[in-house]
Design an enzyme around this catalytic site. Structure first.
Site, PDB file in Angstrom:
ATOM      1  N   GLU A 138      38.412  32.522  36.546  1.00 12.55           N
ATOM      2  CA  GLU A 138      37.160  33.167  36.114  1.00 12.55           C
ATOM      3  C   GLU A 138      37.361  34.673  36.255  1.00 12.55           C
ATOM      4  O   GLU A 138      37.580  35.166  37.367  1.00 12.55           O
ATOM      5  CB  GLU A 138      36.019  32.678  37.009  1.00 12.55           C
ATOM      6  CG  GLU A 138      34.682  33.343  36.691  1.00 12.55           C
ATOM      7  CD  GLU A 138      33.602  32.952  37.711  1.00 12.55           C
ATOM      8  OE1 GLU A 138      33.590  31.811  38.212  1.00 12.55           O
ATOM      9  OE2 GLU A 138      32.768  33.827  38.018  1.00 12.55           O
ATOM     10  N   ARG A 159      32.874  42.849  36.217  1.00 11.75           N
ATOM     11  CA  ARG A 159      32.228  43.785  37.142  1.00 11.75           C
ATOM     12  C   ARG A 159      32.744  45.198  36.991  1.00 11.75           C
ATOM     13  O   ARG A 159      32.404  46.072  37.779  1.00 11.75           O
ATOM     14  CB  ARG A 159      32.467  43.321  38.588  1.00 11.75           C
ATOM     15  CG  ARG A 159      31.832  41.978  38.858  1.00 11.75           C
ATOM     16  CD  ARG A 159      31.974  41.567  40.293  1.00 11.75           C
ATOM     17  NE  ARG A 159      31.678  40.155  40.399  1.00 11.75           N
ATOM     18  CZ  ARG A 159      31.836  39.436  41.489  1.00 11.75           C
ATOM     19  NH1 ARG A 159      32.290  39.986  42.588  1.00 11.75           N
ATOM     20  NH2 ARG A 159      31.554  38.162  41.498  1.00 11.75           N
ATOM     21  N   LYS A 174      26.311  26.683  38.912  1.00 17.59           N
ATOM     22  CA  LYS A 174      26.894  27.364  40.060  1.00 17.59           C
ATOM     23  C   LYS A 174      25.859  27.337  41.189  1.00 17.59           C
ATOM     24  O   LYS A 174      24.650  27.310  40.925  1.00 17.59           O
ATOM     25  CB  LYS A 174      27.229  28.784  39.618  1.00 17.59           C
ATOM     26  CG  LYS A 174      27.602  29.768  40.695  1.00 17.59           C
ATOM     27  CD  LYS A 174      28.200  31.019  40.052  1.00 17.59           C
ATOM     28  CE  LYS A 174      28.134  32.210  40.977  1.00 17.59           C
ATOM     29  NZ  LYS A 174      29.132  33.234  40.699  1.00 17.59           N
TER      30      LYS A 174
HETATM   31  C1  3PG Z   1      30.960  35.031  42.909  1.00 20.31           C
HETATM   32  O1  3PG Z   1      30.710  35.873  42.045  1.00 20.31           O
HETATM   33  O2  3PG Z   1      31.093  33.847  42.640  1.00 20.31           O
HETATM   34  C2  3PG Z   1      31.046  35.478  44.332  1.00 20.31           C
HETATM   35  O3  3PG Z   1      30.983  36.855  44.417  1.00 20.31           O
HETATM   36  C3  3PG Z   1      32.214  34.953  45.058  1.00 20.31           C
HETATM   37  O4  3PG Z   1      32.040  35.197  46.396  1.00 20.31           O
HETATM   38  P1  3PG Z   1      33.258  35.379  47.386  1.00 20.31           P
HETATM   39  O5  3PG Z   1      33.811  36.735  47.098  1.00 20.31           O
HETATM   40  O6  3PG Z   1      32.651  35.250  48.752  1.00 20.31           O
HETATM   41  O7  3PG Z   1      34.271  34.305  47.104  1.00 20.31           O
END
Ligand code: 3PG
Length: 220
Positions: A47, A51, A135
């Site tokens: 994925e 950002r 999700k």
């Molecule tokens: C996401 O966008 O799914 C989260 O920011 C993932 O979180 P993590 O950095 O704690 O894995």
């Protein structure tokens, strides 16, 4: 451009490797090397999180420069951004929250969409929109495994992709729940390993996660 995988195709890929690593990188070559390293570790999906300004170009580079990986776009916040990533070839779309315009657009385009949910109301809205998976974000803050157990008891047929606060230490707790479709997260792409182009470290993290998945769910 690779064909768009159906929900069933993605779900069966995730049966084998129920882990979705996040790739966030403005350097297309480095992003491609990262994705390849994760694929070499046995993962079947990545994925690419939208950002930063170069993330779309990185996703395109991964699509063009890897084989056998299903490549999605994450952190898709607006309908406009959803259009942009789908036009660029995203094979699935992930959002931090539930935005109905984005879900409808993806459904019309035949692109698997996993909107973020963290309350029963959001899961129910997703269910009403015909979604079979969402999700669950931010998993650790939104109640973690106990919350997912409670959702599982109520929303039969709905599957969840928890992300947020998952790593090799707690992955097995989430994967032990049969209604967890996959776990997502950034622990597989630590900044220092990505910045140093340490593909061996990334492949090792992917293998480690896969081996936790196999130990938890049995070999697929
Ligand atoms: C996401 O966008 O799914 C989260 O920011 C993932 O979180 P993590 O950095 O704690 O894995």
């Amino acid at each position: 451009m690779p064909a768009l995988p159906s929900y069933d195709a993605i779900s069966s890929l995730l049966e084998r490797a129920p882990i979705v690593p996040l790739v966030g990188d403005d350097d297309p070559d480095r992003a491609t090397a990262t994705a390849r390293a994760l694929g070499d570790g046995g993962l079947g999906t990545v994925e690419v999180v939208m950002r930063s300004p170069g993330a779309l170009a990185s996703m395109k580079a991964i699509l063009a420069g890897t084989e056998g990986l299903v490549v999605g776009a994450g952190t898709v916040l607006t309908l406009e951004q959803a259009r942009e990533v789908v036009e660029a070839g995203a094979q699935f779309v992930v959002s931090p929250g539930l935005v109905e315009d984005i879900v409808r657009y993806c459904q019309d385009e035949g692109v698997v969409c996993l909107p973020g949910t963290m309350t029963a109301g959001e899961v129910q809205r997703a269910h009403a929109m015909g979604l079979r998976a969402v999700k669950f974000f931010p998993a650790s803050l939104a109640g973690g495994v106990p919350m997912l157990k409670a959702f599982g008891a109520v929303f039969s047929g709905m599957r969840f992709m928890p992300t947020g606060g998952i790593d090799a230490g707690n992955l097995h707790e989430y994967l032990a729940l049969p209604h967890v479709l996959a776990c997502g997260g950034s622990w597989l792409t630590p900044k220092h390993a990505v910045a140093q182009g340490d593909c061996a470290a990334l492949t090792k993290l992917a293998r480690e996660a896969l081996s936790i998945a196999k130990d938890t769910r049995g070999a697929n």
